[in-house]
Motif scaffolding. Structure first.
Motif, PDB file in Angstrom:
ATOM      1  N   VAL A   1      -4.575  -8.737  10.218  1.00 35.99           N
ATOM      2  CA  VAL A   1      -3.326  -8.080   9.845  1.00 35.99           C
ATOM      3  C   VAL A   1      -2.295  -8.480  10.894  1.00 35.99           C
ATOM      4  O   VAL A   1      -2.388  -8.085  12.052  1.00 35.99           O
ATOM      5  N   GLU A   2      -1.349  -9.306  10.471  1.00 31.71           N
ATOM      6  CA  GLU A   2      -0.328  -9.805  11.388  1.00 31.71           C
ATOM      7  C   GLU A   2       0.680  -8.723  11.765  1.00 31.71           C
ATOM      8  O   GLU A   2       1.108  -8.647  12.896  1.00 31.71           O
ATOM      9  N   ARG A   3       1.069  -7.945  10.760  1.00 32.63           N
ATOM     10  CA  ARG A   3       2.136  -6.972  10.992  1.00 32.63           C
ATOM     11  C   ARG A   3       2.107  -5.929   9.893  1.00 32.63           C
ATOM     12  O   ARG A   3       1.722  -6.226   8.764  1.00 32.63           O
TER      13      ARG A   3
ATOM     14  N   ALA B   1       0.846  -1.196   0.000  1.00 36.04           N
ATOM     15  CA  ALA B   1       0.000   0.000   0.000  1.00 36.04           C
ATOM     16  C   ALA B   1       0.880   1.244   0.000  1.00 36.04           C
ATOM     17  O   ALA B   1       1.976   1.240   0.563  1.00 36.04           O
ATOM     18  N   GLY B   2       0.382   2.286  -0.619  1.00 36.54           N
ATOM     19  CA  GLY B   2       1.111   3.543  -0.636  1.00 36.54           C
ATOM     20  C   GLY B   2       0.155   4.716  -0.772  1.00 36.54           C
ATOM     21  O   GLY B   2      -0.974   4.566  -1.223  1.00 36.54           O
ATOM     22  N   SER B   3       0.631   5.871  -0.343  1.00 32.95           N
ATOM     23  CA  SER B   3      -0.175   7.091  -0.433  1.00 32.95           C
ATOM     24  C   SER B   3       0.759   8.274  -0.650  1.00 32.95           C
ATOM     25  O   SER B   3       1.836   8.340  -0.058  1.00 32.95           O
TER      26      SER B   3
ATOM     27  N   GLY C   1      -4.867   3.589   8.842  1.00 30.36           N
ATOM     28  CA  GLY C   1      -6.310   3.402   8.764  1.00 30.36           C
ATOM     29  C   GLY C   1      -6.688   2.268   7.828  1.00 30.36           C
ATOM     30  O   GLY C   1      -7.635   1.521   8.089  1.00 30.36           O
ATOM     31  N   ALA C   2      -5.955   2.114   6.735  1.00 29.95           N
ATOM     32  CA  ALA C   2      -6.226   1.010   5.805  1.00 29.95           C
ATOM     33  C   ALA C   2      -5.990  -0.335   6.482  1.00 29.95           C
ATOM     34  O   ALA C   2      -6.781  -1.268   6.321  1.00 29.95           O
ATOM     35  N   ALA C   3      -4.918  -0.451   7.259  1.00 28.80           N
ATOM     36  CA  ALA C   3      -4.652  -1.702   7.985  1.00 28.80           C
ATOM     37  C   ALA C   3      -5.755  -1.972   9.005  1.00 28.80           C
ATOM     38  O   ALA C   3      -6.233  -3.101   9.127  1.00 28.80           O
TER      39      ALA C   3
ATOM     40  N   ARG D   1      -8.822  -0.929   8.831  1.00 30.79           N
ATOM     41  CA  ARG D   1     -10.055  -1.258   8.106  1.00 30.79           C
ATOM     42  C   ARG D   1     -10.049  -2.710   7.630  1.00 30.79           C
ATOM     43  O   ARG D   1     -11.060  -3.397   7.713  1.00 30.79           O
ATOM     44  N   LEU D   2      -8.910  -3.170   7.122  1.00 29.51           N
ATOM     45  CA  LEU D   2      -8.804  -4.580   6.748  1.00 29.51           C
ATOM     46  C   LEU D   2      -9.077  -5.467   7.951  1.00 29.51           C
ATOM     47  O   LEU D   2      -9.818  -6.451   7.867  1.00 29.51           O
ATOM     48  N   ASP D   3      -8.486  -5.122   9.077  1.00 30.65           N
ATOM     49  CA  ASP D   3      -8.690  -5.883  10.302  1.00 30.65           C
ATOM     50  C   ASP D   3     -10.170  -5.878  10.685  1.00 30.65           C
ATOM     51  O   ASP D   3     -10.718  -6.896  11.091  1.00 30.65           O
ATOM     52  N   GLY D   4     -10.836  -4.740  10.524  1.00 29.04           N
ATOM     53  CA  GLY D   4     -12.257  -4.628  10.831  1.00 29.04           C
ATOM     54  C   GLY D   4     -13.139  -5.430   9.886  1.00 29.04           C
ATOM     55  O   GLY D   4     -14.273  -5.763  10.220  1.00 29.04           O
TER      56      GLY D   4
END
Length: 85
Positions: free
Chosen positions: A57-59, A32-34, A45-47, A49-52
């Motif tokens: 998300v391990e790391r 991912a990049g921004s 926030g993206a990490a 959101r994936l977790d949600g």
């Protein structure tokens, strides 16, 4: 068992649980990049959101700034902040 943090340059690669014990588990590394706004906050926030969404998300790898690629003669763009989870 988990294998954690095998370094491959700027990205940490993380192995997921043993598929024999977790047959529905899918191992994935998401890059991912921004380059706009509050770059690091957006990536964190993206990490989250994936977790949600039920993706564990391990790391999150360290954040690395890289220059934006632009067409010849174009003004420089803001640097990207990149990571992987």
């Amino acid at each position: 068992s988990l294998v954690r943090g095998v370094s491959r340059g700027p990205v940490s690669i993380v192995a997921a649980p043993d598929p024999a014990r977790h047959p529905r588990a899918v191992i994935a590394i998401v890059g991912a990049g921004s380059n706009l706004g509050t770059r690091v906050a957006l990536l964190r926030g993206a990490a989250r959101r994936l977790d949600g969404l039920g993706v564990r998300v391990e790391r999150v790898a360290r954040f690395v700034a890289t220059p934006a690629l632009v067409l010849p003669g174009a003004p420089p763009g803001p640097d990207f902040v990149n990571t992987a989870f």
